[in-house]
Design a protein around this motif. Structure first.
Motif, PDB file in Angstrom:
ATOM      1  N   THR A 104       0.822  -1.217   0.000  1.00 21.00           N
ATOM      2  CA  THR A 104       0.000   0.000   0.000  1.00 21.00           C
ATOM      3  C   THR A 104       0.851   1.260   0.000  1.00 21.00           C
ATOM      4  N   GLY A 105       2.149   1.103  -0.206  1.00 22.52           N
ATOM      5  CA  GLY A 105       3.014   2.280  -0.214  1.00 22.52           C
ATOM      6  C   GLY A 105       3.022   3.017   1.106  1.00 22.52           C
ATOM      7  N   GLY A 106       2.866   2.292   2.187  1.00 19.48           N
ATOM      8  CA  GLY A 106       2.900   2.902   3.511  1.00 19.48           C
ATOM      9  C   GLY A 106       1.593   3.499   3.974  1.00 19.48           C
ATOM     10  N   ARG A 107       0.530   3.344   3.193  1.00 16.87           N
ATOM     11  CA  ARG A 107      -0.772   3.896   3.614  1.00 16.87           C
ATOM     12  C   ARG A 107      -1.335   3.160   4.826  1.00 16.87           C
ATOM     13  N   TYR A 108      -0.961   1.878   4.987  1.00 10.54           N
ATOM     14  CA  TYR A 108      -1.406   1.103   6.144  1.00 10.54           C
ATOM     15  C   TYR A 108      -0.200   0.612   6.932  1.00 10.54           C
ATOM     16  N   LYS A 109      -0.231   0.847   8.228  1.00 13.82           N
ATOM     17  CA  LYS A 109       0.778   0.341   9.153  1.00 13.82           C
ATOM     18  C   LYS A 109       0.083  -0.582  10.154  1.00 13.82           C
ATOM     19  N   VAL A 110       0.803  -1.569  10.635  1.00  9.50           N
ATOM     20  CA  VAL A 110       0.234  -2.512  11.599  1.00  9.50           C
ATOM     21  C   VAL A 110       0.957  -2.378  12.930  1.00  9.50           C
ATOM     22  N   GLN A 111       0.197  -2.150  13.973  1.00  7.39           N
ATOM     23  CA  GLN A 111       0.749  -2.119  15.337  1.00  7.39           C
ATOM     24  C   GLN A 111       0.447  -3.453  16.001  1.00  7.39           C
ATOM     25  N   GLN A 112       1.492  -4.145  16.443  1.00  8.37           N
ATOM     26  CA  GLN A 112       1.333  -5.487  17.007  1.00  8.37           C
ATOM     27  C   GLN A 112       0.984  -5.411  18.496  1.00  8.37           C
ATOM     28  N   PHE A 113       0.026  -6.250  18.903  1.00  9.42           N
ATOM     29  CA  PHE A 113      -0.325  -6.392  20.317  1.00  9.42           C
ATOM     30  C   PHE A 113      -0.219  -7.877  20.685  1.00  9.42           C
ATOM     31  N   PRO A 114       1.007  -8.368  20.955  1.00  6.89           N
ATOM     32  CA  PRO A 114       1.195  -9.782  21.286  1.00  6.89           C
ATOM     33  C   PRO A 114       0.826 -10.083  22.735  1.00  6.89           C
ATOM     34  N   SER A 115       0.980 -11.356  23.107  1.00  8.51           N
ATOM     35  CA  SER A 115       0.850 -11.803  24.505  1.00  8.51           C
ATOM     36  C   SER A 115      -0.483 -11.406  25.135  1.00  8.51           C
ATOM     37  N   SER A 116      -1.559 -11.531  24.363  1.00  9.98           N
ATOM     38  CA  SER A 116      -2.923 -11.261  24.866  1.00  9.98           C
ATOM     39  C   SER A 116      -3.074  -9.851  25.432  1.00  9.98           C
ATOM     40  N   ALA A 117      -2.328  -8.893  24.878  1.00 13.32           N
ATOM     41  CA  ALA A 117      -2.381  -7.517  25.390  1.00 13.32           C
ATOM     42  C   ALA A 117      -3.759  -6.891  25.243  1.00 13.32           C
ATOM     43  N   LEU A 118      -4.550  -7.359  24.264  1.00 16.87           N
ATOM     44  CA  LEU A 118      -5.901  -6.823  24.063  1.00 16.87           C
ATOM     45  C   LEU A 118      -6.977  -7.791  24.533  1.00 16.87           C
ATOM     46  N   GLY A 119      -6.568  -8.789  25.329  1.00 18.15           N
ATOM     47  CA  GLY A 119      -7.538  -9.736  25.875  1.00 18.15           C
ATOM     48  C   GLY A 119      -7.329 -11.140  25.351  1.00 18.15           C
TER      49      GLY A 119
END
Length: 328
Positions: A58-73
């Motif tokens: 996407t040419g940098g239009r989308y970035k992904v922020q990782q939430f490992p280790s059940s950080a979001l539940g």
């Protein structure tokens, strides 16, 4: 005089340049990706591959922020977050998805998959691809099948070579009725428990052991909590790479293709991780102090769970089970 005349032009130029610089940043969207295991696990490998592929596509239009280790539940909460649109992306086990898309539980039937090649053939073929389409009916979007590998048994009590050796052990399982039914038939005491609670339960002796692929056992450092590992290979464990319908529905057709490609890259990264850990994991765990039973009497386990297949035939389409078994 000249300075006074140039000042408005300079101000206009500066404003225009600032706007030009701000536009790409304003157009960038950051997506939250959740998964249960650590960033150095096969889930983390999948998440990183997805992120790089999506960024490039996407040419940098989308970035992904990782939430490992059940950080979001836990996984159930993550699936609900996908449905609500509060979580954008996730990598999940079928132990969680079968509560929302029950037919995915067919892949969790013990001793159904012969080996990794067989499992991948099933998931990449019509059976697996049709199963991915079933998610949309439950307010979910599944992009691709990832992988965990074959599940093995660990415990703190004794070496397990036969099904009889496992009787009476209190073993953590996922909230997966397919697994639970099989373990009860063997004589194991299954204890459904969310993954974030497992380490504490093992430390406190609330449970005797757990069962997971080598990819999880190594990355979660279970050698620090468990003495015995038996290579039972009782169940193949897929994973599924998912996107929130809120996000997916907002994408252009071109971007949907980019997301699909990112999911395929993530799946391949997970398979590569599993292939590597299948070669190195046992020796690593031995070096970390685990006693490993490599010569498990698998037939004793297969014979022990055979009676529950009648129940699986009622829960799932017998033809589907036979088609999976007969895939070549």
């Amino acid at each position: 005089m000249r300075k006074t005349w140039l000042a408005p032009l300079f101000a206009a130029f500066t404003a225009a340049a600032g706007l030009a610089l701000a536009t790409p940043a304003a157009a960038q969207t950051t997506l939250k990706m959740a998964y249960a295991l650590s960033a150095n696990s096969h889930y983390g490998a999948g998440g990183e591959a997805f992120s790089k592929s999506l960024d490039a596509g996407t040419g940098g239009r989308y970035k992904v922020q990782q939430f490992p280790s059940s950080a979001l539940g836990g996984e159930r909460e993550v699936i609900e977050g996908l449905q609500l649109g509060t979580i954008d992306l996730a990598i999940l086990s079928t132990g969680a998805t079968l509560n929302f898309v029950p037919q995915t539980g067919v892949f969790d039937i013990p001793f159904l998959m012969r080996d990794l090649a067989h499992a991948r053939q099933v998931l990449d073929g019509p059976i697996g691809q049709d199963m991915l389409k079933a998610f949309s009916a439950r307010g979910l979007e599944a992009l691709a099948w990832g992988e965990q590998g074959f599940r093995h048994l660990t415990n703190s009590k004794r070496a397990v070579t036969t099904a009889a050796d496992a009787k009476g052990l209190k073993i953590r399982t996922t909230e997966n009725p397919v697994h639970i039914t099989a373990f009860r038939q063997i004589g194991i005491l299954p204890t459904p428990m969310a993954w974030p609670e497992v380490a504490t339960a093992l430390q406190q002796g609330t449970i005797d052991g757990q069962e997971n692929p080598l990819s999880v056992i190594t990355s979660a450092k279970l050698s620090q909590l468990q003495k015995h590992l038996s290579l039972t290979g009782h169940v193949y464990a897929p994973a599924v790479i998912m996107v929130s319908p809120t996000v997916y529905g907002s994408l252009s057709d071109a971007d949907k293709k980019v997301f699909m490609e990112a999911a395929k890259q993530a799946a391949q990264a997970m398979r590569n991780f599993v292939d590597n850990i299948e070669k190195t994991g046992v020796e690593q765990l031995k070096a970390e102090g685990m006693e490993v039973v490599t010569s498990v009497d698998r037939k004793s386990f297969e014979d022990a769970v055979a009676p529950v297949y009648e129940e699986y035939y009622k829960r799932f389409d017998k033809k589907l089970i036979d088609d999976i078994r007969n895939t070549r």
